[in-house]
Design an enzyme around this catalytic site. Structure first.
Site, PDB file in Angstrom:
ATOM      1  N   SER A   2       0.800  -1.216   0.000  1.00  0.00           N
ATOM      2  CA  SER A   2       0.000   0.000   0.000  1.00  0.00           C
ATOM      3  C   SER A   2       0.841   1.278   0.000  1.00  0.00           C
ATOM      4  CB  SER A   2      -0.966  -0.048   1.181  1.00  0.00           C
ATOM      5  OG  SER A   2      -1.958   0.931   1.052  1.00  0.00           O
ATOM      6  N   ASP A  10      -2.502   6.516  -3.507  1.00  0.00           N
ATOM      7  CA  ASP A  10      -1.327   5.901  -2.882  1.00  0.00           C
ATOM      8  C   ASP A  10      -0.848   4.755  -3.776  1.00  0.00           C
ATOM      9  OD1 ASP A  10      -3.345   4.061  -2.368  1.00  0.00           O
ATOM     10  OD2 ASP A  10      -2.617   3.559  -0.374  1.00  0.00           O
ATOM     11  N   ASP A  38      -1.073   1.611  -4.011  1.00  0.00           N
ATOM     12  CA  ASP A  38      -1.935   0.536  -4.543  1.00  0.00           C
ATOM     13  C   ASP A  38      -3.337   1.029  -4.902  1.00  0.00           C
ATOM     14  OD1 ASP A  38      -2.912   0.830  -1.930  1.00  0.00           O
ATOM     15  OD2 ASP A  38      -3.428  -1.283  -1.771  1.00  0.00           O
ATOM     16  N   ASP A  78      -5.877   2.383  -3.257  1.00  0.00           N
ATOM     17  CA  ASP A  78      -7.104   2.284  -2.452  1.00  0.00           C
ATOM     18  C   ASP A  78      -7.335   3.542  -1.612  1.00  0.00           C
ATOM     19  OD1 ASP A  78      -5.166   1.866  -0.522  1.00  0.00           O
ATOM     20  OD2 ASP A  78      -6.023   0.005   0.255  1.00  0.00           O
TER      21      ASP A  78
END
Length: 444
Positions: free
Chosen positions: A102, A241, A243, A245
């Site tokens: 992430s 960010d 990834d 999400d």
């Protein structure tokens, strides 16, 4: 609380090369997950990743483990986490696996699982996988081994899905948007979604090299985006960010718009359109200004523990469809099953276009109260939160705020820290009050 050894609140995460993020562990994890998931039927698992250099190594290890258990892996290549949740559903796969840490730096990585429905795996499935990890690795007969394939049009499918969450009668024509993709998984997705909906797009941090993910860019560091929005005289800037999400937004003046403000804009627009079902879920860290602004609109508000997993649990418990963390995880259950930065940003753009309003003006209905956060390290087994002196100083501060602010003391989930948060109308006053409590915690 379950006593899981490897799975945390958001899958398995750590430094690459140190347990558990090592090739041998991930191979075994792929095999164990394969053994558990093979009991269910479809025998196909999707594997996506962000842009970290370690993604290649870990996806190979996972694929080998799954194949040994008799499951076939379908690779999507770099893809946002919410895209894997969506594609797992549309491909009717047994599960989806995302290789990502992430918003963490590039030398961390992690493994996150999605169920066939595109939701986080139930605790009992994670526990079954951990049980399987204790057994010696075996291999199915050669004729039963899994195969590997690549999903060629994964990006195109997800781009169409995202565009489908934006009203078909509206367009982004005339809007100039700077998009910061954090050198992460949205680099080839977000700019295309916005361009295809009509926006003029200036894309930054879209040159991933395996090591620059989240580095001085993206949702966790807005400075680059703020400078560029002002330089380009853009209408707004969007920051995802690594990834994809999370979403943070910057208005045309360069001011940050966080998850609380995004939640407010989407909730109010839902109310105006008669589409808001029930209320809205925030967290213990959500700004009191959000609570007060929603109250004025007559929208119910509930706080969950910090973590998107807990926000989702609270939403499901109340049968509500909208929730978010101030860090930019926004969950829209009427659109998708998990936090999705691109989908959330499209809902904010919908409100701007529909109301012919700037982002700055859309935020003006909500006054953010100043928040002061002080982190205090503690050691040993003593729990400062149970200390009588800490409790009495906290109660005294709460009396001083007299309902015009709030105090929150909580332990960090990842380090030996007590987080002291005080919120109120006067920044100088709450800074003094926060340090008064922090000093008491330090004294123990």
């Amino acid at each position: 609380m379950s006593n899981r050894k490897y799975f945390g609140t958001d899958g398995i995460r750590g430094k690459v090369g140190e347990a558990p993020i090592t090739p041998d562990f991930i191979l075994k994890l792929g095999w164990a997950a394969g053994k558990v998931l093979a009991r269910h039927g479809s025998r196909k698992v999707l594997i996506g990743k962000d842009t970290r250099i370690s993604g290649y190594m870990l996806e190979s290890a996972l694929e080998a483990g799954l194949a040994a258990a008799g499951l076939s892996a379908a690779f999507t290549g770099p893809m946002p986490t919410p895209a894997i949740a969506y594609l797992t559903r549309t491909f009717r796969a047994e599960a989806g696996i995302v290789i990502s840490a992430s918003h963490n730096p590039f030398d961390d990585n992690g493994i996150k699982f999605f169920s066939a429905e595109g939701t986080k795996l139930p605790d009992e499935v994670e526990e079954a996988i951990e049980l399987e990890m204790e057994k010696p690795l075996t291999c199915v007969e050669s004729a039963e081994l899994g195969r590997a394939s690549r999903i060629v049009d994964a990006a195109g499918r997800y781009i169409e899905f995202c565009k489908g969450t934006f009203p078909s009668e509206l367009s982004l024509n005339g809007l100039k948007i700077v998009v910061d993709c954090a050198n992460g998984a949205t680099y080839h997705i977000a700019p295309n979604v916005l361009r295809e909906l009509g926006a003029t797009v200036i894309a930054i941090a879209t040159q991933p090299d395996g090591m620059n993910i989240n580095k001085e860019c993206g949702a966790t560091d807005l400075r680059l985006l703020q400078q560029r929005v002002l330089a380009e005289k853009a209408d707004l800037g969007l920051a995802y960010d690594g990834d994809g999400d999370r979403i943070m937004i910057v208005d045309h003046l360069g001011a940050k718009v966080d998850g609380d403000q995004i939640l407010y804009i989407i909730a109010r627009e839902g109310l105006r359109q008669g589409q808001l079902r029930g209320g809205v879920v925030g967290t213990l860290m959500s700004n009191m200004g959000l609570e007060l602004a929603l109250k004025q609109l007559g929208i119910p508000f509930a706080r969950a523990k910090v973590g998107d997993r807990y926000v989702l649990e609270k939403m499901q418990e109340k049968h509500w469809r909208l929730g978010a963390e101030n860090s930019g995880h926004v969950i829209l259950l009427d659109k998708t099953t998990t936090g999705d930065g691109i989908v959330a940003s499209l809902q904010v753009l919908t409100a701007m276009v529909r109301n012919h309003m700037s982002l700055h003006d859309l935020c003006s209905g909500m006054k953010m109260l100043p928040q002061v956060l002080v982190n205090v390290r503690f050691s040993g087994n003593n729990d400062p939160l149970k200390d009588e002196m800490v409790k009495s100083v906290t109660a005294e501060v709460e009396r001083t705020l007299a309902g015009r602010g709030r105090v929150l003391l909580r332990k960090s989930g990842t380090e030996p820290l007590i987080r002291v948060m005080v919120e109120g109308e006067d920044e100088a006053q709450i800074t003094e009050l926060a340090h008064r409590i922090a000093d008491r915690v330090k004294a123990i």
